[in-house]
Design a protein around this motif. Sequence first.
Motif, PDB file in Angstrom:
ATOM      1  N   ALA A 246       0.582  -0.991  -0.098  1.00 49.51           N
ATOM      2  CA  ALA A 246      -0.227  -0.038  -0.322  1.00 49.51           C
ATOM      3  C   ALA A 246       0.828   0.776   0.055  1.00 49.51           C
ATOM      4  N   GLY A 247       1.920   0.969   0.737  1.00 45.18           N
ATOM      5  CA  GLY A 247       2.982   2.499   0.547  1.00 45.18           C
ATOM      6  C   GLY A 247       2.769   2.401  -1.135  1.00 45.18           C
ATOM      7  N   SER A 248       3.381   2.228  -1.761  1.00 49.28           N
ATOM      8  CA  SER A 248       3.299   2.518  -3.486  1.00 49.28           C
ATOM      9  C   SER A 248       2.465   3.608  -3.662  1.00 49.28           C
ATOM     10  N   VAL A 249       0.881   2.989  -3.518  1.00 48.32           N
ATOM     11  CA  VAL A 249      -0.428   3.787  -3.307  1.00 48.32           C
ATOM     12  C   VAL A 249      -0.532   5.091  -2.517  1.00 48.32           C
ATOM     13  N   ILE A 250      -0.111   5.001  -1.467  1.00 48.19           N
ATOM     14  CA  ILE A 250      -0.171   6.320  -0.352  1.00 48.19           C
ATOM     15  C   ILE A 250       0.943   7.516  -1.045  1.00 48.19           C
ATOM     16  N   VAL A 251       2.236   6.711  -1.414  1.00 47.64           N
ATOM     17  CA  VAL A 251       3.477   8.210  -2.218  1.00 47.64           C
ATOM     18  C   VAL A 251       2.915   8.483  -3.335  1.00 47.64           C
ATOM     19  N   PHE A 252       2.427   7.861  -4.156  1.00 47.56           N
ATOM     20  CA  PHE A 252       1.727   8.258  -5.490  1.00 47.56           C
ATOM     21  C   PHE A 252       0.665   9.530  -4.901  1.00 47.56           C
ATOM     22  N   GLY A 253      -0.477   8.984  -4.532  1.00 47.35           N
ATOM     23  CA  GLY A 253      -1.771   9.945  -4.232  1.00 47.35           C
ATOM     24  C   GLY A 253      -1.011  11.192  -3.491  1.00 47.35           C
ATOM     25  N   THR A 254      -0.040  11.372  -2.842  1.00 49.50           N
ATOM     26  CA  THR A 254       0.764  12.748  -1.786  1.00 49.50           C
ATOM     27  C   THR A 254       1.325  13.074  -2.829  1.00 49.50           C
ATOM     28  N   VAL A 255       2.686  12.804  -3.850  1.00 53.05           N
ATOM     29  CA  VAL A 255       2.997  13.614  -5.235  1.00 53.05           C
ATOM     30  C   VAL A 255       2.157  13.721  -5.906  1.00 53.05           C
ATOM     31  N   ALA A 256       0.695  12.983  -6.203  1.00 53.60           N
ATOM     32  CA  ALA A 256      -0.555  13.655  -7.208  1.00 53.60           C
ATOM     33  C   ALA A 256      -0.639  14.723  -6.940  1.00 53.60           C
ATOM     34  N   ALA A 257      -0.823  14.854  -5.625  1.00 52.84           N
ATOM     35  CA  ALA A 257      -1.648  15.878  -4.918  1.00 52.84           C
ATOM     36  C   ALA A 257      -0.851  16.585  -4.837  1.00 52.84           C
ATOM     37  N   PHE A 258       0.431  16.937  -4.601  1.00 49.02           N
ATOM     38  CA  PHE A 258       1.518  18.226  -4.891  1.00 49.02           C
ATOM     39  C   PHE A 258       0.920  18.787  -5.544  1.00 49.02           C
ATOM     40  N   PHE A 259       1.916  17.939  -6.939  1.00 51.33           N
ATOM     41  CA  PHE A 259       1.514  17.933  -8.240  1.00 51.33           C
ATOM     42  C   PHE A 259      -0.178  19.416  -8.908  1.00 51.33           C
ATOM     43  N   VAL A 260      -1.068  18.764  -8.816  1.00 53.15           N
ATOM     44  CA  VAL A 260      -2.158  19.072  -8.337  1.00 53.15           C
ATOM     45  C   VAL A 260      -2.417  20.191  -7.732  1.00 53.15           C
ATOM     46  N   GLY A 261      -1.560  20.667  -6.300  1.00 55.70           N
ATOM     47  CA  GLY A 261      -1.411  21.832  -5.985  1.00 55.70           C
ATOM     48  C   GLY A 261      -0.622  22.953  -6.818  1.00 55.70           C
ATOM     49  N   LEU A 262      -0.024  22.315  -7.228  1.00 58.72           N
ATOM     50  CA  LEU A 262       1.190  23.487  -7.618  1.00 58.72           C
ATOM     51  C   LEU A 262       0.671  23.603  -8.957  1.00 58.72           C
ATOM     52  N   VAL A 263      -0.273  22.812  -9.943  1.00 53.06           N
ATOM     53  CA  VAL A 263      -1.164  23.548 -11.176  1.00 53.06           C
ATOM     54  C   VAL A 263      -1.385  24.023 -10.459  1.00 53.06           C
ATOM     55  N   TYR A 264      -2.494  24.286  -9.762  1.00 57.45           N
ATOM     56  CA  TYR A 264      -3.463  25.170  -9.012  1.00 57.45           C
ATOM     57  C   TYR A 264      -2.771  26.832  -8.774  1.00 57.45           C
ATOM     58  N   ALA A 265      -1.708  26.321  -8.258  1.00 58.76           N
ATOM     59  CA  ALA A 265      -1.553  27.681  -7.458  1.00 58.76           C
ATOM     60  C   ALA A 265      -0.449  28.527  -8.606  1.00 58.76           C
ATOM     61  N   ILE A 266       0.263  27.938  -9.641  1.00 64.45           N
ATOM     62  CA  ILE A 266       0.792  28.410 -10.863  1.00 64.45           C
ATOM     63  C   ILE A 266      -0.505  29.478 -11.573  1.00 64.45           C
ATOM     64  N   PHE A 267      -1.132  28.874 -11.643  1.00 62.38           N
ATOM     65  CA  PHE A 267      -2.661  28.908 -11.818  1.00 62.38           C
ATOM     66  C   PHE A 267      -3.653  30.006 -11.653  1.00 62.38           C
ATOM     67  N   GLY A 268      -3.405  29.893 -11.184  1.00 63.23           N
ATOM     68  CA  GLY A 268      -4.452  31.023  -9.730  1.00 63.23           C
ATOM     69  C   GLY A 268      -5.789  30.141  -9.542  1.00 63.23           C
ATOM     70  N   ILE A 269      -5.876  28.867 -10.088  1.00 62.07           N
ATOM     71  CA  ILE A 269      -7.404  28.651  -9.545  1.00 62.07           C
ATOM     72  C   ILE A 269      -7.716  28.208  -8.199  1.00 62.07           C
ATOM     73  N   GLU A 270      -8.471  28.164  -7.800  1.00 60.06           N
ATOM     74  CA  GLU A 270      -8.977  28.158  -6.469  1.00 60.06           C
ATOM     75  C   GLU A 270     -10.248  27.658  -6.474  1.00 60.06           C
ATOM     76  N   GLY A 271      -9.723  26.106  -5.298  1.00 60.97           N
ATOM     77  CA  GLY A 271     -11.021  25.126  -5.086  1.00 60.97           C
ATOM     78  C   GLY A 271     -11.807  25.679  -4.772  1.00 60.97           C
ATOM     79  N   VAL A 272     -12.752  24.915  -5.438  1.00 61.60           N
ATOM     80  CA  VAL A 272     -14.326  25.266  -4.402  1.00 61.60           C
ATOM     81  C   VAL A 272     -14.316  24.487  -2.925  1.00 61.60           C
ATOM     82  N   HIS A 273     -15.273  25.198  -1.947  1.00 63.60           N
ATOM     83  CA  HIS A 273     -14.483  24.713  -0.952  1.00 63.60           C
ATOM     84  C   HIS A 273     -16.471  25.022  -0.746  1.00 63.60           C
ATOM     85  N   HIS A 274     -17.325  23.852   0.410  1.00 63.55           N
ATOM     86  CA  HIS A 274     -18.413  23.356   0.618  1.00 63.55           C
ATOM     87  C   HIS A 274     -18.504  22.864   1.808  1.00 63.55           C
ATOM     88  N   LEU A 275     -18.900  23.628   2.764  1.00 66.60           N
ATOM     89  CA  LEU A 275     -18.419  22.941   3.802  1.00 66.60           C
ATOM     90  C   LEU A 275     -20.037  22.389   4.255  1.00 66.60           C
TER      91      LEU A 275
END
Length: 167
Positions: free
Chosen positions: A138-167
């Motif tokens: 399961a470690g490889s799945v956790i690492v892949f998910g963490t790295v993918a989330a980092f890069f998605v967050g990086l893309v969001y930060a670079i392009f100024g995309i804000e996520g939608v927050h519904h509480l």
Amino acid sequence: MPAGAKNKGGIFSLDTLTNKEYKDIAQKHEPPRTLFKNCIWAFLIGGGICLFGQVIQQGFVSLFDMTVKQAASPTVAVLVIISVILTSTGVYDNIAQIAGAGTAVPVTGFANSMCSAALEHKAEGYVLGVGANMFKLAGSVIVFGTVAAFFVGLVYAIFGIEGVHHL
């Protein structure tokens, strides 16, 4: 008889076979793969697991007056617990033999991989056996998910995309 094999009383000596000769012999005895049938079973059983999860979620919504969002976490927890119990008793492996990837995709497959690794190393002790080896698959799945989330967050930060927050 393959060129490099020695026949000792009707039995081939595997230490003299080349890799190609061994693969040729193994391919002759390999059962044919039924790709379409395997896909159907994976779809039906994987879909059945997801449908079962939906039934559990609706049960939480109906019985405990939860919203769908509130029912999501306990639903996942129940599916994980059921998966661990089925893995511990050997039932999950039998289902996986039929369903293939259908049991690996839902969250139950993740729980199965962690539980299987833990059970395999139980004899080595709880800390060095179970604790150290639980995340082996399961470690490889956790690492892949963490790295993918980092890069998605990086893309969001670079392009100024804000996520939608519904509480």
